[in-house]
Write a protein that holds these residues in place. Sequence first.
Motif, PDB file in Angstrom:
ATOM      1  N   THR A  36       0.842  -1.195   0.000  1.00 49.40           N
ATOM      2  CA  THR A  36       0.000   0.000   0.000  1.00 49.40           C
ATOM      3  C   THR A  36       0.878   1.246   0.000  1.00 49.40           C
ATOM      4  OG1 THR A  36      -1.355  -1.317   1.492  1.00 49.40           O
ATOM      5  CG2 THR A  36      -2.039   0.947   1.174  1.00 49.40           C
ATOM      6  N   SER A  39       0.779   3.861   3.052  1.00 47.00           N
ATOM      7  CA  SER A  39       1.572   3.626   4.280  1.00 47.00           C
ATOM      8  C   SER A  39       2.988   4.149   4.082  1.00 47.00           C
ATOM      9  CB  SER A  39       1.669   2.134   4.604  1.00 47.00           C
ATOM     10  OG  SER A  39       0.422   1.539   4.599  1.00 47.00           O
ATOM     11  N   ASP A  61       4.111  -5.415  -5.168  1.00 47.10           N
ATOM     12  CA  ASP A  61       3.516  -6.670  -4.716  1.00 47.10           C
ATOM     13  C   ASP A  61       4.678  -7.650  -4.568  1.00 47.10           C
ATOM     14  OD1 ASP A  61       2.320  -9.016  -4.198  1.00 47.10           O
ATOM     15  OD2 ASP A  61       1.246  -9.191  -6.099  1.00 47.10           O
ATOM     16  N   PRO A  86       6.398 -13.336   6.388  1.00 47.05           N
ATOM     17  CA  PRO A  86       7.183 -14.537   6.063  1.00 47.05           C
ATOM     18  C   PRO A  86       6.767 -15.166   4.731  1.00 47.05           C
ATOM     19  CG  PRO A  86       6.402 -14.629   8.320  1.00 47.05           C
ATOM     20  CD  PRO A  86       5.747 -13.437   7.691  1.00 47.05           C
ATOM     21  N   GLN A  88       6.505 -13.811   1.973  1.00 46.56           N
ATOM     22  CA  GLN A  88       7.241 -13.224   0.844  1.00 46.56           C
ATOM     23  C   GLN A  88       8.732 -13.592   0.831  1.00 46.56           C
ATOM     24  OE1 GLN A  88       4.904 -10.714   2.498  1.00 46.56           O
ATOM     25  NE2 GLN A  88       3.532 -11.655   1.019  1.00 46.56           N
ATOM     26  N   ALA A 107      12.144 -13.238   9.740  1.00 44.51           N
ATOM     27  CA  ALA A 107      11.254 -14.366  10.066  1.00 44.51           C
ATOM     28  C   ALA A 107      11.358 -15.395   8.964  1.00 44.51           C
ATOM     29  CB  ALA A 107       9.810 -13.873  10.151  1.00 44.51           C
ATOM     30  N   GLY A 141      15.952 -10.402  13.573  1.00 50.12           N
ATOM     31  CA  GLY A 141      15.018  -9.633  14.407  1.00 50.12           C
ATOM     32  C   GLY A 141      15.456  -9.806  15.857  1.00 50.12           C
ATOM     33  N   PHE A 183       2.044  -7.970  17.050  1.00 50.46           N
ATOM     34  CA  PHE A 183       2.493  -7.841  15.676  1.00 50.46           C
ATOM     35  C   PHE A 183       1.457  -8.531  14.799  1.00 50.46           C
ATOM     36  CE2 PHE A 183       4.671 -11.629  17.140  1.00 50.46           C
ATOM     37  CZ  PHE A 183       4.696 -12.496  16.061  1.00 50.46           C
TER      38      PHE A 183
END
Length: 395
Positions: A36, A39, A61, A86, A88, A107, A141, A183
């Motif tokens: 989007t 954002s 995308d 995850p 993607q 992730a 992370g 999350f």
Amino acid sequence: MKDVLLIGAGGVGRVVLHKLVQNSDVFSKITLASRTLSSCKQYQNEIKQRYNKDIDIAQIDADNVSELVELINKTNPDIVLNIALPYQDLTIMEACLKTKTHYLDTANYEHPDTAKFEYKEQWAYHERYKEAGIMALLGSGFDPGVTNVFCAYLQKRYFDEIHTIDILDCNGGDHGYPFATNFNPEINLREVSANGRYWKNGEWIETQPMEIKMVWDYPQIGEKDSYLLYHEEMESLIKHIKGLKRIRFFMTFGESYLTHMKCLENVGMLGIEPVEHDGCKIVPIQFLKTLLPDPKTLGERTKGKTNIGVVAKGLKSGKEVSYYLYNVCDHQEAYKETSSQAVSYTTGVPAMIGAKMIAEGKWLQNGVFNIEQFDPDPFMDELNKQGLPWHLEEL
Ligand code: NDP
């Protein structure tokens, strides 16, 4: 100075963006891309207002490899930071391979139709990344991420052999809602409603969800019910930590969270298979995500702290020793700095540090690597400098 393409303008992506900008001596051109564009635009304005720094934005995308290749070729980054979902991981890894660009994520890959995560498909890229002369850093992370680095650091400095590891993840924050996830709700609920699993003497032992519980006294938070879950960092740590006999992962949950989750599960709202509703197909857990508060909006309301760490026991010079290494992060402090709460903050800061390790050539090898495979020292120094100081106690 290195250029980066950051994919995913969610809660964690926001923190990564702030941290990249705060480290402008290392990262020059930053492009933020997400599904989007609005954002990205919002975060672009936030960065302009707070730091007077311009970043580029793009719509993408990330499920589509050719779109990704086109964007990478257009923006020409040195590193792609995958802070989307995850789902993607494989498409973004594939696009990085095609464009010979370094890759980082937080992730491991999960297929949207199977609630199961494992490294197999990402590790399978190792030889191809090696031949292409690029690196993938997986799981940068907090958990996975910092917890893996904590294990590597303890192994390097305090143990000859680590026999047992317990990873302890406590969110002592309160957002005031009866039920919300900190999350992405889909990823979070799939993770905690799955069967538990831990590793002992070379075998995985499966448990019912929330079957094993202990009470742990978390420094700066206090005693909390902690439940055994499967968590992805265990899969790589059993390969890389010497002499390991057992590894477990515990996360805290309050009564209210568990009661809501059980109820949602019982009525089928955590389902990942599409169901027919009024002539259209809906996936229950995705519909639930629409109803729940957006994790991005929790920051302002969340008070309290997180404490995530590692307890390791083993041998040093023939003597039994145990250490507890942890970080405490304050939700309101995190929000003041990055407009995101501590769960996003503790994930986003290590993602930027991982990128910094690659950008500065401190961690740079061709192939696909988990974070504990590198020298933990420079990463541990950065944690102290970048807002996630750690504490070490001998138990
Ligand atoms: P969010 O849902 O807040 O953000 C995910 C972002 O990815 C959204 O902006 C979304 O865009 C974007 N996105 C999703 N699908 C696509 C797509 N196909 N193409 C482009 N963009 C897409 O999640 P979080 O920020 O909370 O989490 C981000 C990642 O961090 C997740 O992978 C999560 O598992 C991981 N994580 C890791 C932790 C760790 O400690 N290792 C802890 C917490 C999270 P849009 O808004 O337009 O839908």
